[in-house]
Design a protein around this motif. Structure first.
Motif, short mmCIF file in Angstrom:
data_model
loop_
_atom_site.label_atom_id
_atom_site.label_comp_id
_atom_site.label_asym_id
_atom_site.label_seq_id
_atom_site.Cartn_x
_atom_site.Cartn_y
_atom_site.Cartn_z
N LEU A 1 0.85 -1.19 0.00
CA LEU A 1 0.00 0.00 0.00
C LEU A 1 0.89 1.24 0.00
CD1 LEU A 1 -2.53 -1.10 2.77
CD2 LEU A 1 -3.00 -0.99 0.33
N SER A 2 0.46 2.27 -0.67
CA SER A 2 1.24 3.51 -0.67
C SER A 2 0.36 4.70 -0.32
CB SER A 2 1.95 3.72 -2.01
OG SER A 2 1.02 3.85 -3.05
N TYR A 3 0.99 5.74 0.18
CA TYR A 3 0.30 6.95 0.60
C TYR A 3 0.12 7.90 -0.57
CZ TYR A 3 1.64 5.36 5.28
OH TYR A 3 1.81 4.64 6.42
N GLU A 4 -0.97 8.65 -0.53
CA GLU A 4 -1.22 9.73 -1.49
C GLU A 4 -1.44 11.01 -0.71
OE1 GLU A 4 -3.59 8.37 -5.32
OE2 GLU A 4 -4.74 8.05 -3.50
N LEU A 5 -0.98 12.11 -1.25
CA LEU A 5 -1.19 13.41 -0.62
C LEU A 5 -1.31 14.43 -1.75
CD1 LEU A 5 0.42 14.74 2.52
CD2 LEU A 5 0.49 16.18 0.51
N LYS A 6 -2.41 15.18 -1.76
CA LYS A 6 -2.61 16.24 -2.75
C LYS A 6 -3.54 17.29 -2.16
CE LYS A 6 -6.23 13.65 -5.15
NZ LYS A 6 -6.63 13.04 -6.41
N PHE A 7 -3.69 18.39 -2.86
CA PHE A 7 -4.56 19.46 -2.40
C PHE A 7 -5.89 19.39 -3.13
CE2 PHE A 7 -0.21 21.46 -2.05
CZ PHE A 7 -0.07 21.12 -0.71
N ASP A 8 -6.95 19.83 -2.46
CA ASP A 8 -8.30 19.76 -3.03
C ASP A 8 -9.10 20.95 -2.54
OD1 ASP A 8 -10.69 18.80 -4.17
OD2 ASP A 8 -10.22 16.73 -3.62
N LYS A 9 -10.00 21.42 -3.39
CA LYS A 9 -10.82 22.58 -3.03
C LYS A 9 -12.13 22.19 -2.34
CE LYS A 9 -8.84 26.02 -5.94
NZ LYS A 9 -8.33 26.97 -5.00
N SER A 10 -12.54 20.92 -2.47
CA SER A 10 -13.81 20.52 -1.87
C SER A 10 -13.76 19.07 -1.40
CB SER A 10 -14.96 20.71 -2.86
OG SER A 10 -14.74 19.91 -4.01
N PHE B 1 7.28 14.63 2.96
CA PHE B 1 6.30 14.33 3.99
C PHE B 1 6.48 12.90 4.45
CE2 PHE B 1 4.36 17.94 1.85
CZ PHE B 1 4.00 18.71 2.94
N VAL B 2 6.29 12.69 5.74
CA VAL B 2 6.43 11.38 6.35
C VAL B 2 5.14 11.06 7.07
CG1 VAL B 2 7.71 10.03 8.06
CG2 VAL B 2 8.91 11.73 6.67
N PHE B 3 4.62 9.85 6.84
CA PHE B 3 3.42 9.39 7.52
C PHE B 3 3.84 8.48 8.66
CE2 PHE B 3 2.08 10.52 3.32
CZ PHE B 3 0.80 11.01 3.47
N ASN B 4 3.63 8.91 9.89
CA ASN B 4 3.88 8.05 11.05
C ASN B 4 2.57 7.35 11.38
OD1 ASN B 4 6.60 8.53 11.43
ND2 ASN B 4 6.22 10.39 12.57
N ASN B 5 2.45 6.14 10.86
CA ASN B 5 1.21 5.39 10.92
C ASN B 5 1.32 4.25 11.94
OD1 ASN B 5 -1.04 3.82 10.44
ND2 ASN B 5 -0.91 3.96 8.22
N PRO B 6 0.59 4.33 13.05
CA PRO B 6 0.66 3.28 14.06
C PRO B 6 0.04 1.97 13.60
CG PRO B 6 -1.10 4.80 14.62
CD PRO B 6 -0.38 5.38 13.42
N ASN B 7 -0.72 1.98 12.52
CA ASN B 7 -1.37 0.78 12.00
C ASN B 7 -0.45 -0.04 11.11
OD1 ASN B 7 -3.98 1.61 13.12
ND2 ASN B 7 -3.91 3.17 11.54
N ALA B 8 0.60 0.56 10.60
CA ALA B 8 1.51 -0.13 9.68
C ALA B 8 2.36 -1.14 10.44
CB ALA B 8 2.40 0.88 8.96
N GLN B 9 2.32 -2.38 9.99
CA GLN B 9 3.13 -3.42 10.61
C GLN B 9 4.49 -3.53 9.95
OE1 GLN B 9 0.83 -7.01 10.62
NE2 GLN B 9 -0.67 -6.19 12.03
N ARG B 10 4.56 -3.10 8.69
CA ARG B 10 5.81 -3.15 7.95
C ARG B 10 5.85 -1.98 6.98
NH1 ARG B 10 6.82 -7.61 3.48
NH2 ARG B 10 4.77 -6.79 3.11
N THR B 11 6.99 -1.31 6.88
CA THR B 11 7.14 -0.21 5.94
C THR B 11 8.38 -0.47 5.09
OG1 THR B 11 8.48 1.09 7.47
CG2 THR B 11 6.11 1.48 7.51
#
Length: 109
Positions: A40-49, A90-100
């Motif tokens: 799984l990979s993270y997505e990050l973008k800007f949105d107006k709505s 950007f770094v996602f510190n995700n407590p749900n991730a078992q492996r990165t």
């Protein structure tokens, strides 16, 4: 809930301004998609709505939207920004991730 560190807030506000978004009214859309070396990979973008089924949060004066499916993977995550010698981003510190993966852009549960 998704939290935003002070360093991530400053970078988000700067990037939003550069790209024609208003941090006071627009959103950071955070999501998860299939892919990456860990599944799984993270997505990050800007949105107006926000869409009808999006979850909407605000932390540290940053407005965040997450689709329902991604929310299940991201509950409790803190968005941070690293500007050190080992790379910027950007770094996602995700407590749900078992492996990165080594780059920090993908994870598995």
């Amino acid at each position: 809930m998704i939290k935003v560190s002070e360093s991530a807030k400053q970078k988000v506000v700067n990037l939003m301004t550069e790209e024609g978004f208003d941090a006071a009214t627009d959103f950071v859309r955070v999501g998860v998609k299939s892919g990456g070396c860990s599944g799984l990979s993270y997505e990050l973008k800007f949105d107006k709505s926000a869409a009808e089924n999006d979850k909407v949060f605000e932390d540290n004066s940053v407005r965040i939207i997450v689709d329902k499916k991604s929310f299940l993977y991201l509950v409790g995550t803190t968005l941070e920004y690293s500007g050190g010698l080992n790379g910027k981003g950007f770094v996602f510190n995700n407590p749900n991730a078992q492996r990165t993966c080594g780059c920090g852009e993908s994870f598995s549960l």
